[in-house]
Design an enzyme around this catalytic site. Structure first.
Site, PDB file in Angstrom:
ATOM      1  N   TRP A  11      -1.567   0.413  -2.508  1.00 18.51           N
ATOM      2  CA  TRP A  11       0.149   0.967  -2.812  1.00 18.51           C
ATOM      3  C   TRP A  11       1.475   0.608  -1.525  1.00 18.51           C
ATOM      4  O   TRP A  11       2.411   0.410  -1.506  1.00 18.51           O
ATOM      5  CB  TRP A  11       0.538   1.828  -3.392  1.00 18.51           C
ATOM      6  CG  TRP A  11       0.244   1.973  -4.598  1.00 18.51           C
ATOM      7  CD1 TRP A  11      -0.288   0.513  -5.416  1.00 18.51           C
ATOM      8  CD2 TRP A  11       0.268   2.966  -5.756  1.00 18.51           C
ATOM      9  NE1 TRP A  11      -0.758   1.190  -6.932  1.00 18.51           N
ATOM     10  CE2 TRP A  11      -0.088   2.522  -7.038  1.00 18.51           C
ATOM     11  CE3 TRP A  11       0.588   4.313  -5.435  1.00 18.51           C
ATOM     12  CZ2 TRP A  11       0.130   3.231  -8.681  1.00 18.51           C
ATOM     13  CZ3 TRP A  11       0.524   4.702  -6.632  1.00 18.51           C
ATOM     14  CH2 TRP A  11       0.725   4.929  -8.280  1.00 18.51           C
ATOM     15  N   HIS A  93      -6.418  -4.060   7.886  1.00 21.18           N
ATOM     16  CA  HIS A  93      -5.174  -4.618   7.384  1.00 21.18           C
ATOM     17  C   HIS A  93      -4.374  -5.259   8.262  1.00 21.18           C
ATOM     18  O   HIS A  93      -3.907  -4.974   8.952  1.00 21.18           O
ATOM     19  CB  HIS A  93      -4.319  -4.004   6.547  1.00 21.18           C
ATOM     20  CG  HIS A  93      -3.577  -4.935   5.007  1.00 21.18           C
ATOM     21  ND1 HIS A  93      -2.201  -6.037   5.615  1.00 21.18           N
ATOM     22  CD2 HIS A  93      -3.530  -5.093   3.759  1.00 21.18           C
ATOM     23  CE1 HIS A  93      -2.367  -5.619   4.581  1.00 21.18           C
ATOM     24  NE2 HIS A  93      -2.841  -5.931   3.506  1.00 21.18           N
ATOM     25  N   GLU A 164      -8.137 -11.694   3.335  1.00 17.48           N
ATOM     26  CA  GLU A 164      -6.536 -12.199   2.971  1.00 17.48           C
ATOM     27  C   GLU A 164      -5.950 -12.514   3.812  1.00 17.48           C
ATOM     28  O   GLU A 164      -5.413 -12.265   5.376  1.00 17.48           O
ATOM     29  CB  GLU A 164      -5.837 -10.517   2.739  1.00 17.48           C
ATOM     30  CG  GLU A 164      -6.963  -8.946   2.435  1.00 17.48           C
ATOM     31  CD  GLU A 164      -5.877  -8.856   1.849  1.00 17.48           C
ATOM     32  OE1 GLU A 164      -4.951  -8.007   0.814  1.00 17.48           O
ATOM     33  OE2 GLU A 164      -5.222  -7.762   2.708  1.00 17.48           O
ATOM     34  N   GLY A 170       2.344 -11.419   0.264  1.00 18.15           N
ATOM     35  CA  GLY A 170       3.553 -11.299   0.232  1.00 18.15           C
ATOM     36  C   GLY A 170       4.552 -12.043  -0.906  1.00 18.15           C
ATOM     37  O   GLY A 170       5.249 -12.078  -0.199  1.00 18.15           O
ATOM     38  N   SER A 209      -1.245 -12.185  -2.629  1.00 17.86           N
ATOM     39  CA  SER A 209      -0.301 -12.766  -4.013  1.00 17.86           C
ATOM     40  C   SER A 209      -1.170 -12.709  -5.000  1.00 17.86           C
ATOM     41  O   SER A 209      -0.889 -13.754  -5.758  1.00 17.86           O
ATOM     42  CB  SER A 209      -0.044 -14.548  -3.737  1.00 17.86           C
ATOM     43  OG  SER A 209       1.239 -13.796  -2.265  1.00 17.86           O
ATOM     44  N   GLY A 230      -1.618  -5.777  -3.792  1.00 17.69           N
ATOM     45  CA  GLY A 230      -0.444  -5.654  -2.716  1.00 17.69           C
ATOM     46  C   GLY A 230       0.553  -4.716  -4.685  1.00 17.69           C
ATOM     47  O   GLY A 230       0.414  -4.627  -5.016  1.00 17.69           O
ATOM     48  N   GLY A 231       1.575  -6.036  -4.260  1.00 16.42           N
ATOM     49  CA  GLY A 231       2.438  -5.802  -5.043  1.00 16.42           C
ATOM     50  C   GLY A 231       2.583  -5.478  -6.386  1.00 16.42           C
ATOM     51  O   GLY A 231       2.894  -4.752  -7.245  1.00 16.42           O
TER      52      GLY A 231
END
Ligand code: PGA
Length: 252
Positions: A11, A93, A164, A170, A209, A230-231
């Protein structure tokens, strides 16, 4: 693939108590979708409440300090996370590496602190766009693995790697399924160099993504053991789209 895929929602710096309803909805669905393993990493402030509200999914943190405690204003240690109900912590990260100047050595120290506190760790690696364009993606990631992975006895049993690519986070852009497979094979080779036979069982997540509409193909790529999201993990609706895709693959 018979093994359960591991789907972890990150988050980031998003979420107040109002978002606990999303965590509850994800948890209820996870009860039905037992063919996927699901976890959430909310902000520190929500870890305890998420653990209480969501009894089935894993709950973890997005970072920890390398020290057990002491004069480090504003930081959170691994034993504190454990006490708050976390079962794992994400370290390294790319946003931490970029925003806080974290080096591979910092990430390794955090990972070792997490293991010492009894937490599992997700160690993130990934190249920038310039590094990919220069043909350096695999060597950059290999060097990050060499420098960031914890080496304590039994570490391989508690470590997950998240690949990643920085340019995919993102942005709505993803590598091709072939590129993901190639990178994950290269990571697998490095893991067995580092951990020996135990490295063959370390899960390697893809992140960047991942959405409900591309999850199935990315999750089916070679050596992909799940996703760091993520999103698309911020609402139960979109996160569930990814979890359903993982559960379907897990049944194969
Ligand atoms: P994204 O983020 O899914 O929003 O691209 C992934 C991550 O940073 O873990």
């Amino acid at each position: 693939m018979a093994q359960r895929l591991y789907i972890v929602g990150n988050w980031k710096m998003q979420g107040t108590r109002a978002m606990l309803s999303e965590a509850r909805a994800i948890d209820r669905a996870a009860e039905r979708l037992i063919k996927a393993e699901v976890a959430l990493a909310p902000p520190f402030t929500l870890i305890h409440a998420t653990r209480k509200e969501a009894g089935l999914i894993g709950v973890g943190a997005q970072d920890c300090h390398a020290a057990e405690g002491g004069a480090h204003t504003g930081d959170i240690s691994a034993p504190m996370l454990k006490d708050a109900g976390a079962g794992f912590v994400i370290v390294g990260h790319s946003e931490r590496r970029a925003d806080h100047g974290e080096t591979d050595a910092d990430v390794k120290a955090k990972a070792e602190a997490a293991l010492a506190a009894g937490l599992a760790v997700i160690v993130c690696v990934g190249e920038t766009e310039a590094q990919r364009d220069a043909g350096e993606a695999e060597s950059v990631v290999a060097a990050q693995l060499d420098g960031s992975l914890p080496r304590a006895e039994g570490a391989a049993d508690k470590v997950t790697v998240a690949y990643e690519p920085v340019w995919a986070i993102g942005t709505g852009r993803t590598p091709t399924v072939e590129d993901v497979g190639q990178m994950h094979r290269s990571i697998r080779a490095r893991l067995t160099d580092i951990y020996g036979e135990a490295g063959a069982h370390v899960r390697i997540l893809y992140g960047g993504s991942v959405k409900p509409d591309n999850a199935a193909e990315l999750l089916a790529a070679d050596e992909v053991g799940g996703a760091l999201v993520g999103g698309a993990s911020l609402t139960a609706e979109s996160f569930l789209g990814i979890i359903v895709a993982a559960a379907e693959l897990g049944e194969g």
